[in-house]
Design a protein around this motif. Structure first.
Motif, mmCIF file in Angstrom:
data_model
loop_
_atom_site.group_PDB
_atom_site.id
_atom_site.type_symbol
_atom_site.label_atom_id
_atom_site.label_comp_id
_atom_site.label_asym_id
_atom_site.label_seq_id
_atom_site.Cartn_x
_atom_site.Cartn_y
_atom_site.Cartn_z
ATOM 1 N N UNK A 434 -7.602 -53.499 -28.207
ATOM 2 C CA UNK A 434 -8.324 -53.627 -29.259
ATOM 3 C C UNK A 434 -8.751 -52.106 -30.131
ATOM 4 N N UNK A 435 -9.492 -52.257 -29.838
ATOM 5 C CA UNK A 435 -10.307 -50.610 -30.530
ATOM 6 C C UNK A 435 -9.712 -49.327 -29.645
ATOM 7 N N UNK A 436 -8.838 -49.274 -28.920
ATOM 8 C CA UNK A 436 -7.751 -47.717 -28.934
ATOM 9 C C UNK A 436 -6.377 -48.415 -29.485
ATOM 10 N N UNK A 437 -6.294 -49.503 -30.725
ATOM 11 C CA UNK A 437 -5.775 -49.723 -31.218
ATOM 12 C C UNK A 437 -5.775 -48.716 -32.702
ATOM 13 N N UNK A 438 -7.323 -49.017 -33.180
ATOM 14 C CA UNK A 438 -7.565 -48.828 -34.077
ATOM 15 C C UNK A 438 -7.836 -47.366 -34.260
ATOM 16 N N UNK A 439 -8.318 -46.901 -32.973
ATOM 17 C CA UNK A 439 -8.228 -45.479 -32.890
ATOM 18 C C UNK A 439 -6.817 -44.024 -32.630
ATOM 19 N N UNK A 440 -5.914 -44.941 -32.160
ATOM 20 C CA UNK A 440 -4.045 -44.138 -32.511
ATOM 21 C C UNK A 440 -3.929 -44.778 -33.481
ATOM 22 N N UNK A 441 -4.176 -46.068 -34.167
ATOM 23 C CA UNK A 441 -3.495 -45.994 -35.827
ATOM 24 C C UNK A 441 -3.851 -45.027 -36.758
#
Length: 586
Positions: A434-441
């Motif tokens: 979830x944290x990596x999705x926030x960083x990616x988007x």
């Protein structure tokens, strides 16, 4: 033979035996012995009593031997609902909790009560009726309302002498979910009205003034309040919410909405357009279209809409728990019509589901200048395993493909999202995804919460709330931190740009500053000053709420942008104003 079949056979055999016994017959084939003389005597006594007993006429109470129930001369004793004889002097005080839909519901409820003769007050001590428009989406929201109800009940007891008729009511989702506890166990309220029962409020209040506790929490398959024109309470009159549909069919495993607001039904297009035109005539500069799943809008109000060949077009890689819906006017049709009413009125919509973003909707957003280039795209989690448990209908990969498609069709689009931490079975690896999705988007705005299990939901019946509260809180704090870092990066990329801002009013921190929002729904703060209407003319005009102004961004953080205002403008004149300003700079 299974247990159910055996039970049905035994029940049938028993009934057959009883019938034969009453007839004085043998029942050998049903494994019963011949009735004894004592049984036969009892049966005869029962038959005699029935034959000599009272008839239907004996149950009709009338002192007149010649009574004719069909005669027009007979006077019926009618049941009258107690009327609030002082309704025109009653003042209603509303408190609204939760989402924008509750703001819209407050406006609908007030419109209904206003027509019934009530007046509205914004001061609690003046109120004769206190109505709380409630939210059940999370336990914390409910606890806030429980505490408020206890406070209001204590206030009611203290004011018994000079306000003996003070009534307290609960409207909305919490009324439907906790009706028994609110009315019978805690006895904190006089009136309960669910989301589909606001038309019944005058009657419910009349019953309450007659000394009864009154409730109506029935959900409807049809109610959209299409014929109720809401009384909009917009700050300074510059923006308004317009409800276009109610309920939700998605049945996400964590969500209580389908159980408190019912199935999806859409308001007729003509009714929505009428309200938006009225708001435009009143000078409203921004309208937000509302719905629990706003972009699944489907108008089936007319026969030729139902027979149309249109069907649900989902985002690529997404699926639903229900069958494909056929016919009706779709969200793209509505958005097209609404955006044509007033080219200088901003159009937003919330809250959508990612599954309902076919290319035709995205292309319309890109083409229309007054449809904001901002999309709320609730992800809820960055883990495909958790998304499956949530019954969201997509994977992490499908969500990221949708983000890429949106940014390709709408360059410079702003994205916001919802996330839940600590859902049932969420592991540390899921949390990191979830944290990596926030960083990616990279989102501008986020709504982040720790999971709170709700009764009636799929998760309540099928899953375990097995993530400890301290772990949920720790993960939430980590998510907030990452979200702020990424939002700050997105906002700082706007430093040096010129943003068209709709002025909302004074800044909360300083009388000397104004604040408003840009197209991406990010707050912009700038000094209060007079501005030219045209770059080449020296006439200066003060800024007022509801104005469009161009603001040069000079600094930013995760929460807002800061800058200085350059010139009065509008949606239609923005390009011209920017061009003239750039020529002056040169």
């Amino acid at each position: 033979m299974n247990i159910s079949s055996s039970f049905r056979l035994c029940r049938f055999t028993f009934r057959k035996c009883l019938s034969r016994r009453l007839q004085g017959d043998t029942c050998d084939r049903y494994y019963c012995s011949k009735p004894s003389s004592t049984d036969q005597k009892r049966v005869m006594q029962l038959k005699n009593k029935l034959a000599c007993g009272p008839s239907f006429q004996d149950f009709i109470k009338s002192s007149d031997k010649n009574y004719d129930p069909c005669s027009d001369e007979y006077e019926y004793e009618e049941y009258h609902i107690p009327e609030c004889t002082t309704a025109r002097s009653q003042k209603v005080y509303f408190e609204t909790y939760g989402c924008q839909m509750n703001v819209s519901d407050t406006e609908i409820a007030w419109s209904i009560l206003q027509k019934a003769g009530y007046s509205r007050t914004h001061e609690l001590p003046e109120a004769d009726v206190v109505l709380l428009v409630t939210c059940s989406i999370r336990e914390k929201a409910e606890q806030t309302i429980w505490n408020r109800l206890k406070h209001l009940t204590a206030l009611k007891k203290r004011c018994q002498k000079h306000k003996p008729l003070l009534k307290i009511g609960v409207l909305g989702c919490m009324a439907e979910r906790l009706k028994t506890r609110l009315l019978e166990q805690e006895k904190l309220v006089d009136v309960l009205a669910g989301p589909d029962a606001y038309r019944d409020l005058p009657r419910l209040l009349s019953l309450a003034y007659g000394g009864q506790r009154a409730s109506n929490v029935l959900l409807s398959l049809e109610e959209t309040y299409a014929d109720v024109m809401p009384v909009h309470q917009t700050p300074e009159g510059h923006s308004a919410f317009v409800s276009i549909m109610r309920g939700c069919d998605n049945m996400c495993s964590y969500c209580i909405v389908p159980f408190t607001r019912g199935r999806e039904r859409s308001r007729p297009l003509s009714s929505i357009l009428e309200e938006v035109r009225m708001l435009s005539d009143q000078g409203v500069k921004e309208v937000t279209l509302l719905g629990q799943n706003v972009n699944s809008y489907r108008d089936l109000s007319e026969q030729h809409f139902i027979c149309s060949e249109g069907s649900t077009q989902l985002s690529r890689g997404f699926k639903t728990v229900y069958r494909t819906k056929q016919g009706g006017l779709l969200f793209s049709d509505l958005l097209d019509k609404v955006s044509q009413i007033d080219p200088d009125m901003r159009i937003r919509f919330t809250s959508p589901h990612p599954k309902d973003f076919p290319d035709e909707v995205l292309q319309l957003i890109q083409e229309r200048r007054n449809i904001c280039k901002q999309i709320h795209l609730p992800a809820q989690s960055g883990s495909s395993r958790v998304l499956h448990a949530m019954r969201r209908g997509y994977t992490r990969e499908a969500y990221l493909d949708l983000v890429e498609n949106i940014r390709e069709i709408i360059p410079g689009v702003s994205l916001s999202s919802d996330f839940i931490t600590g859902f049932c079975g969420e592991s540390e690896e899921d949390h990191q995804q979830t944290l990596s999705l926030v960083r990616e988007v990279g989102y501008n705005v986020g709504f982040l919460f720790a999971y709170s299990m709700r009764k009636k939901t799929h998760a309540y019946h099928r899953l375990q709330d097995d993530v400890p509260a301290p772990v949920k809180q720790r993960r939430l704090e980590e998510l907030i931190s990452v979200f702020r870092d990424e939002a700050a990066k997105v906002n700082m990329a706007l430093i040096g740009s010129t943003q068209l801002v709709l002025v909302e009013g004074e800044s909360k921190r300083s009388f000397e500053e104004f604040c408003g929002r840009n197209d991406g729904n990010v707050k912009v703060v700038f000094p209060r000053t007079a501005l030219p209407v045209q770059p080449e003319k020296p006439q200066m005009v003060p800024i007022t709420p509801g104005d469009y102004v161009l603001v040069k961004i000079t600094s930013a953080n995760s929460q807002c942008l800061r800058g200085h205002a350059l010139i009065h403008s509008s949606l239609n004149d923005r390009k011209t104003s920017e061009h003239l300003l750039s020529k002056q700079t040169i």
